[in-house]
Motif scaffolding. Structure first.
Motif, PDB file in Angstrom:
ATOM      1  N   SER A  35       0.804  -1.225   0.000  1.00 49.66           N
ATOM      2  CA  SER A  35       0.000   0.000   0.000  1.00 49.66           C
ATOM      3  C   SER A  35       0.838   1.277   0.000  1.00 49.66           C
ATOM      4  O   SER A  35       0.289   2.378  -0.064  1.00 49.66           O
ATOM      5  CB  SER A  35      -0.927   0.018   1.221  1.00 49.66           C
ATOM      6  N   ASP A  36       2.152   1.154   0.080  1.00 48.10           N
ATOM      7  CA  ASP A  36       2.992   2.356   0.194  1.00 48.10           C
ATOM      8  C   ASP A  36       3.837   2.611  -1.053  1.00 48.10           C
ATOM      9  O   ASP A  36       4.845   3.299  -0.994  1.00 48.10           O
ATOM     10  CB  ASP A  36       3.902   2.265   1.424  1.00 48.10           C
ATOM     11  N   ASP A  37       3.416   2.056  -2.196  1.00 50.99           N
ATOM     12  CA  ASP A  37       4.165   2.287  -3.423  1.00 50.99           C
ATOM     13  C   ASP A  37       3.381   3.197  -4.360  1.00 50.99           C
ATOM     14  O   ASP A  37       2.242   3.569  -4.093  1.00 50.99           O
ATOM     15  CB  ASP A  37       4.541   0.974  -4.117  1.00 50.99           C
ATOM     16  N   LEU A  38       4.002   3.573  -5.478  1.00 49.42           N
ATOM     17  CA  LEU A  38       3.403   4.478  -6.460  1.00 49.42           C
ATOM     18  C   LEU A  38       3.373   3.806  -7.819  1.00 49.42           C
ATOM     19  O   LEU A  38       4.384   3.264  -8.284  1.00 49.42           O
ATOM     20  CB  LEU A  38       4.223   5.772  -6.534  1.00 49.42           C
ATOM     21  N   VAL A  78      -5.688   9.068  -6.288  1.00 52.66           N
ATOM     22  CA  VAL A  78      -5.338   9.424  -7.667  1.00 52.66           C
ATOM     23  C   VAL A  78      -4.578  10.750  -7.720  1.00 52.66           C
ATOM     24  O   VAL A  78      -4.987  11.731  -7.098  1.00 52.66           O
ATOM     25  CB  VAL A  78      -6.604   9.510  -8.543  1.00 52.66           C
ATOM     26  N   LYS A  79      -3.473  10.762  -8.487  1.00 53.11           N
ATOM     27  CA  LYS A  79      -2.760  11.990  -8.826  1.00 53.11           C
ATOM     28  C   LYS A  79      -2.944  12.236 -10.318  1.00 53.11           C
ATOM     29  O   LYS A  79      -2.602  11.365 -11.124  1.00 53.11           O
ATOM     30  CB  LYS A  79      -1.255  11.864  -8.548  1.00 53.11           C
ATOM     31  N   LEU A 120       5.268  13.754  -9.529  1.00 54.13           N
ATOM     32  CA  LEU A 120       5.170  12.384  -9.033  1.00 54.13           C
ATOM     33  C   LEU A 120       5.445  12.324  -7.537  1.00 54.13           C
ATOM     34  O   LEU A 120       4.777  11.617  -6.794  1.00 54.13           O
ATOM     35  CB  LEU A 120       6.137  11.464  -9.780  1.00 54.13           C
ATOM     36  N   GLY A 121       6.451  13.038  -7.097  1.00 56.30           N
ATOM     37  CA  GLY A 121       6.771  13.071  -5.673  1.00 56.30           C
ATOM     38  C   GLY A 121       7.401  11.805  -5.138  1.00 56.30           C
ATOM     39  O   GLY A 121       7.435  11.573  -3.930  1.00 56.30           O
ATOM     40  N   VAL A 153      -0.946  10.301 -16.040  1.00 50.20           N
ATOM     41  CA  VAL A 153      -0.172  11.339 -16.719  1.00 50.20           C
ATOM     42  C   VAL A 153      -0.611  11.478 -18.166  1.00 50.20           C
ATOM     43  O   VAL A 153      -0.675  10.489 -18.906  1.00 50.20           O
ATOM     44  CB  VAL A 153       1.339  11.019 -16.679  1.00 50.20           C
ATOM     45  N   ASP A 154      -0.904  12.707 -18.571  1.00 51.09           N
ATOM     46  CA  ASP A 154      -1.209  13.003 -19.961  1.00 51.09           C
ATOM     47  C   ASP A 154      -0.857  14.462 -20.230  1.00 51.09           C
ATOM     48  O   ASP A 154      -0.993  15.311 -19.356  1.00 51.09           O
ATOM     49  CB  ASP A 154      -2.689  12.749 -20.273  1.00 51.09           C
ATOM     50  N   SER A 155      -0.409  14.742 -21.439  1.00 47.60           N
ATOM     51  CA  SER A 155      -0.012  16.113 -21.790  1.00 47.60           C
ATOM     52  C   SER A 155      -1.181  16.958 -22.275  1.00 47.60           C
ATOM     53  O   SER A 155      -1.061  18.173 -22.402  1.00 47.60           O
ATOM     54  CB  SER A 155       1.073  16.082 -22.875  1.00 47.60           C
TER      55      SER A 155
END
Length: 227
Positions: free
Chosen positions: A70-73, A122-123, A139-140, A100-102
């Motif tokens: 649960s602690d990954d990206l 969600v990011k 992304l962080g 991610v999209d431009s």
């Protein structure tokens, strides 16, 4: 076959209990916005197969220990209307998933879905993948699993992912064309390599197979099934 009434947990035991209802909410929003902007050209009657089940099927090659973490990206590169990343975010609300999209119109839709459905995991990132500085800021953190629905060539996807990848990150991408199983190895600059296989992956529901690329950074991937 009424896919809406099927329990996806039989195929994918990691999905949330309310997944079917929640993902249908996402599909309804996709339908509404797709009338105004081109989010997907997939026919609506096939969305449970071509969007939902195919997105979940991409997780079959991921080891269970990573699924449960649960602690990954995770990161969906070139997500468009949120395929497959938004489906995965609904299925695994305990995971942080970057979409991610431009194209700002696409990310406006994703921001709306995030707000409407209260998807705190969600990011949404409006950026070009080759812009490393902007991507790193947004992304962080480093990414453990990348997914991408045939955004570019396999080697180019590895290039995009490398600056943000953990030492043994995975990259999973469905490909178009005839199923041609083979081992793959991409040697990039600075001694970076991605290795794995391009092979058939079964999509539950209608039981069809798709061609899928599964590679891992800096390590030979021996198989493409969950362990």
């Amino acid at each position: 076959m009424n896919l809406l009434n099927m329990s996806p947990g039989g195929y994918f035991p990691f999905v949330s209990n309310d997944f079917s209802e929640r993902v249908q909410e996402y599909l309804e929003l996709l339908k509404q916005w797709n009338k105004r902007i081109n989010l997907t050209r997939l026919p609506e009657k096939s969305w449970w197969d071509s969007i939902v089940f195919e997105s979940l099927a991409l997780m079959k090659p991921v080891p269970i220990k990573i699924i449960k973490t649960s602690d990954d990206l995770w990161c969906d590169m070139g997500t468009g209307g949120g395929i497959p990343g938004m489906v995965l975010a609904v299925a695994m609300p305990y995971k942080s998933i970057a979409l991610v999209d431009s194209r700002e119109r696409k990310t406006d839709f994703l921001q709306y879905v995030k707000m409407k459905m209260n998807l705190r995991n969600v990011k949404v990132i409006t950026a070009r993948l080759e812009n490393e500085t902007e991507m790193n800021i947004n992304l962080g953190g480093k990414v453990s699993v990348f997914v991408s629905r045939a955004l570019s060539t396999p080697e180019q996807l590895c290039e995009y992912a490398s600056p943000f990848a953990e030492p043994e990150s995975m990259l999973i991408s469905p490909r178009s064309g005839t199923i041609n199983e083979k081992a793959v190895n991409f040697q990039l600059g600075n001694g970076i390599s991605w290795s794995g296989r391009q092979s058939a992956l079964q999509v539950p529901g209608y039981g069809r197979n798709i061609l899928c690329l599964v590679v891992r950074k800096g390590k030979q991937l021996a198989c493409t099934e969950s362990e």
